[in-house]
Design a protein around this motif. Sequence first.
Motif, PDB file in Angstrom:
ATOM      1  N   ASP A 231      74.441  15.200  89.507  1.00 32.99           N
ATOM      2  CA  ASP A 231      75.774  14.643  89.720  1.00 32.99           C
ATOM      3  C   ASP A 231      76.796  15.607  89.115  1.00 32.99           C
ATOM      4  O   ASP A 231      76.702  15.953  87.931  1.00 32.99           O
ATOM      5  CB  ASP A 231      75.843  13.270  89.037  1.00 32.99           C
ATOM      6  CG  ASP A 231      77.041  12.446  89.481  1.00 32.99           C
ATOM      7  OD1 ASP A 231      76.829  11.429  90.138  1.00 32.99           O
ATOM      8  OD2 ASP A 231      78.184  12.819  89.148  1.00 32.99           O
ATOM      9  N   LEU A 232      77.772  16.051  89.912  1.00 36.98           N
ATOM     10  CA  LEU A 232      78.856  16.915  89.455  1.00 36.98           C
ATOM     11  C   LEU A 232      80.169  16.156  89.582  1.00 36.98           C
ATOM     12  O   LEU A 232      80.419  15.522  90.607  1.00 36.98           O
ATOM     13  CB  LEU A 232      78.929  18.194  90.293  1.00 36.98           C
ATOM     14  CG  LEU A 232      77.741  19.156  90.216  1.00 36.98           C
ATOM     15  CD1 LEU A 232      77.858  20.216  91.308  1.00 36.98           C
ATOM     16  CD2 LEU A 232      77.672  19.826  88.865  1.00 36.98           C
ATOM     17  N   GLU A 268      75.377  16.290  85.373  1.00 36.97           N
ATOM     18  CA  GLU A 268      74.330  15.338  84.994  1.00 36.97           C
ATOM     19  C   GLU A 268      73.088  15.581  85.834  1.00 36.97           C
ATOM     20  O   GLU A 268      73.172  15.748  87.051  1.00 36.97           O
ATOM     21  CB  GLU A 268      74.844  13.913  85.204  1.00 36.97           C
ATOM     22  CG  GLU A 268      73.853  12.829  84.864  1.00 36.97           C
ATOM     23  CD  GLU A 268      74.446  11.435  85.068  1.00 36.97           C
ATOM     24  OE1 GLU A 268      73.689  10.526  85.469  1.00 36.97           O
ATOM     25  OE2 GLU A 268      75.656  11.266  84.834  1.00 36.97           O
ATOM     26  N   ILE A 269      71.939  15.609  85.173  1.00 38.36           N
ATOM     27  CA  ILE A 269      70.647  15.758  85.844  1.00 38.36           C
ATOM     28  C   ILE A 269      69.755  14.618  85.383  1.00 38.36           C
ATOM     29  O   ILE A 269      69.667  14.337  84.179  1.00 38.36           O
ATOM     30  CB  ILE A 269      70.001  17.115  85.523  1.00 38.36           C
ATOM     31  CG1 ILE A 269      70.919  18.262  85.970  1.00 38.36           C
ATOM     32  CG2 ILE A 269      68.633  17.236  86.193  1.00 38.36           C
ATOM     33  CD1 ILE A 269      70.437  19.622  85.534  1.00 38.36           C
ATOM     34  N   PRO A 275      60.246   2.655  89.194  1.00 33.54           N
ATOM     35  CA  PRO A 275      61.102   2.114  90.263  1.00 33.54           C
ATOM     36  C   PRO A 275      62.470   1.620  89.792  1.00 33.54           C
ATOM     37  O   PRO A 275      63.436   1.692  90.549  1.00 33.54           O
ATOM     38  CB  PRO A 275      60.258   0.966  90.824  1.00 33.54           C
ATOM     39  CG  PRO A 275      58.848   1.375  90.579  1.00 33.54           C
ATOM     40  CD  PRO A 275      58.860   2.124  89.280  1.00 33.54           C
ATOM     41  N   ASN A 276      62.580   1.136  88.547  1.00 34.44           N
ATOM     42  CA  ASN A 276      63.859   0.626  88.046  1.00 34.44           C
ATOM     43  C   ASN A 276      64.335   1.336  86.784  1.00 34.44           C
ATOM     44  O   ASN A 276      65.265   0.860  86.134  1.00 34.44           O
ATOM     45  CB  ASN A 276      63.766  -0.880  87.771  1.00 34.44           C
ATOM     46  CG  ASN A 276      63.657  -1.679  89.053  1.00 34.44           C
ATOM     47  OD1 ASN A 276      64.039  -1.218  90.118  1.00 34.44           O
ATOM     48  ND2 ASN A 276      63.100  -2.871  88.945  1.00 34.44           N
ATOM     49  N   TRP A 277      63.721   2.459  86.432  1.00 36.68           N
ATOM     50  CA  TRP A 277      64.096   3.171  85.208  1.00 36.68           C
ATOM     51  C   TRP A 277      64.286   4.654  85.494  1.00 36.68           C
ATOM     52  O   TRP A 277      63.579   5.229  86.329  1.00 36.68           O
ATOM     53  CB  TRP A 277      63.017   3.023  84.126  1.00 36.68           C
ATOM     54  CG  TRP A 277      62.974   1.657  83.504  1.00 36.68           C
ATOM     55  CD1 TRP A 277      62.222   0.595  83.902  1.00 36.68           C
ATOM     56  CD2 TRP A 277      63.712   1.220  82.365  1.00 36.68           C
ATOM     57  NE1 TRP A 277      62.438  -0.484  83.081  1.00 36.68           N
ATOM     58  CE2 TRP A 277      63.363  -0.131  82.125  1.00 36.68           C
ATOM     59  CE3 TRP A 277      64.638   1.827  81.517  1.00 36.68           C
ATOM     60  CZ2 TRP A 277      63.898  -0.875  81.081  1.00 36.68           C
ATOM     61  CZ3 TRP A 277      65.168   1.086  80.480  1.00 36.68           C
ATOM     62  CH2 TRP A 277      64.804  -0.254  80.260  1.00 36.68           C
ATOM     63  N   LEU A 278      65.233   5.263  84.774  1.00 36.93           N
ATOM     64  CA  LEU A 278      65.431   6.708  84.862  1.00 36.93           C
ATOM     65  C   LEU A 278      65.972   7.217  83.528  1.00 36.93           C
ATOM     66  O   LEU A 278      66.512   6.461  82.724  1.00 36.93           O
ATOM     67  CB  LEU A 278      66.370   7.084  86.011  1.00 36.93           C
ATOM     68  CG  LEU A 278      67.837   6.609  85.979  1.00 36.93           C
ATOM     69  CD1 LEU A 278      68.743   7.518  85.133  1.00 36.93           C
ATOM     70  CD2 LEU A 278      68.404   6.559  87.386  1.00 36.93           C
ATOM     71  N   SER A 279      65.846   8.511  83.313  1.00 36.21           N
ATOM     72  CA  SER A 279      66.435   9.170  82.152  1.00 36.21           C
ATOM     73  C   SER A 279      67.347  10.282  82.652  1.00 36.21           C
ATOM     74  O   SER A 279      67.146  10.813  83.755  1.00 36.21           O
ATOM     75  CB  SER A 279      65.350   9.746  81.233  1.00 36.21           C
ATOM     76  OG  SER A 279      64.564  10.696  81.935  1.00 36.21           O
ATOM     77  N   TYR A 280      68.373  10.633  81.856  1.00 38.37           N
ATOM     78  CA  TYR A 280      69.302  11.667  82.298  1.00 38.37           C
ATOM     79  C   TYR A 280      69.728  12.537  81.115  1.00 38.37           C
ATOM     80  O   TYR A 280      69.669  12.134  79.948  1.00 38.37           O
ATOM     81  CB  TYR A 280      70.543  11.060  82.964  1.00 38.37           C
ATOM     82  CG  TYR A 280      71.415  10.239  82.050  1.00 38.37           C
ATOM     83  CD1 TYR A 280      72.400  10.828  81.256  1.00 38.37           C
ATOM     84  CD2 TYR A 280      71.279   8.851  81.974  1.00 38.37           C
ATOM     85  CE1 TYR A 280      73.201  10.082  80.413  1.00 38.37           C
ATOM     86  CE2 TYR A 280      72.078   8.085  81.136  1.00 38.37           C
ATOM     87  CZ  TYR A 280      73.035   8.706  80.362  1.00 38.37           C
ATOM     88  OH  TYR A 280      73.834   7.968  79.525  1.00 38.37           O
ATOM     89  N   PHE A 281      70.181  13.735  81.467  1.00 37.11           N
ATOM     90  CA  PHE A 281      70.777  14.668  80.518  1.00 37.11           C
ATOM     91  C   PHE A 281      72.135  15.069  81.093  1.00 37.11           C
ATOM     92  O   PHE A 281      72.239  15.436  82.270  1.00 37.11           O
ATOM     93  CB  PHE A 281      69.897  15.899  80.329  1.00 37.11           C
ATOM     94  CG  PHE A 281      70.545  16.976  79.501  1.00 37.11           C
ATOM     95  CD1 PHE A 281      70.670  16.839  78.130  1.00 37.11           C
ATOM     96  CD2 PHE A 281      71.047  18.127  80.102  1.00 37.11           C
ATOM     97  CE1 PHE A 281      71.272  17.822  77.362  1.00 37.11           C
ATOM     98  CE2 PHE A 281      71.646  19.118  79.344  1.00 37.11           C
ATOM     99  CZ  PHE A 281      71.759  18.965  77.978  1.00 37.11           C
ATOM    100  N   LEU A 324      76.812  16.928  74.472  1.00 36.43           N
ATOM    101  CA  LEU A 324      75.514  16.863  75.136  1.00 36.43           C
ATOM    102  C   LEU A 324      75.012  15.439  74.989  1.00 36.43           C
ATOM    103  O   LEU A 324      74.961  14.902  73.872  1.00 36.43           O
ATOM    104  CB  LEU A 324      74.533  17.849  74.499  1.00 36.43           C
ATOM    105  CG  LEU A 324      74.979  19.317  74.467  1.00 36.43           C
ATOM    106  CD1 LEU A 324      73.946  20.159  73.736  1.00 36.43           C
ATOM    107  CD2 LEU A 324      75.216  19.852  75.869  1.00 36.43           C
ATOM    108  N   GLU A 325      74.653  14.821  76.097  1.00 33.02           N
ATOM    109  CA  GLU A 325      74.334  13.388  76.099  1.00 33.02           C
ATOM    110  C   GLU A 325      72.996  13.151  76.772  1.00 33.02           C
ATOM    111  O   GLU A 325      72.687  13.743  77.815  1.00 33.02           O
ATOM    112  CB  GLU A 325      75.438  12.622  76.838  1.00 33.02           C
ATOM    113  CG  GLU A 325      75.260  11.129  76.885  1.00 33.02           C
ATOM    114  CD  GLU A 325      76.416  10.437  77.611  1.00 33.02           C
ATOM    115  OE1 GLU A 325      76.277   9.237  77.923  1.00 33.02           O
ATOM    116  OE2 GLU A 325      77.438  11.100  77.870  1.00 33.02           O
TER     117      GLU A 325
END
Length: 355
Positions: A231-232, A268-269, A275-281, A324-325
């Motif tokens: 996401d940009l 964001e990457i 199926p209902n969970w994700l992690s991001y940086f 950084l998040e």
Amino acid sequence: MPEFSKISLFLISLLFLNRSLFPEVIWGPSLEKSGGEYIFETGNKFPNLSGIRGGSRISFPRTFTLFGIQGIYTKDKWEINGKLKTTGWNQKSGEARDEDFLLGTISTENTTNIATREWSYRDSATVYSGSRNFADGKGKSTIVENRFEIYGRYYFQEASPDYWKDGSGFFLSTGVRYSYFKYLFYDVNQFIESTPVIYTPIGIGLSFSNDLWEVFYGGGYRFSKGDIYFDLNFMPSIGRIKTRDFHIQRNINFFSDNYGFGWSSKLEIGYKFYPNWLSYFRVNHRRFFSEGRFTSQGGLTVSDLSSNLVSGFKSHINIKDYSLEIGVLNKINWDNHSETEPETSKYKPESNETN
């Protein structure tokens, strides 16, 4: 029962009976590490009524950790994202500095960072350069910060606010962010150019409170396929910041009211691991450059007390920071209710057959 209560119960019952009326809800915690600088400056390159060319500068580092939680509500192509973030307590933020300086003929004063008419940009938090300090205080600083943000997006093409759906496209976004943060400048060692020269510890120097409102508008691009998405986002901003600078040793307050421009960007990457969970940086950058005036109240010396009678002095407050998040997101499944199999009898029915 009052009529309003009856209507409320009816609407709640209707929502639970018809689950298709629910928007999708996504939520999750985050951890954010920030860095950067905050600078307050005032001064004049040309002589004032006293014949002095000079000013002062207060610098604080923006080094701290934010703990946050966010909720995302989506419907079709629309998204609303609300966030709460806080340091939780006073955190040590590094070395701060309070300078008083003189300006010469070759000194520069660059008051414009974002020139909309000329389409020019200067990425510096400092307004005055080529100065010579006649007083300089260095010490430690702490910061406490609380932040509320709310953003809206509308997606185009195949892009979707649902992270778990494949699709790519552009989006428009807008939002508001409110920040309250307060610095404390302590363990200060003060230098004053005098005869003789003074260099001595003075303890607590000042406290600096800030109320900052920012309005953002812009857009970006989202790509999502399989287990990966990125996401940009880029959003220019306008804002207003009001501050209270309390110099403890002088018993004087300085109140500033500034308006300015800035921008915010985000890369964001993310990885969808369930199926209902994700992690991001996420990598965030923010700039805010403002100009306004400040007034004084209180003081102990004649010059400080006489400044109370002046209508105001020029002020510049500029912020350059990044963070950084990392975080996780969970999509709530409203239809995830357990379906039990029909219960079978523990006993076999009696047989009607006779031996």
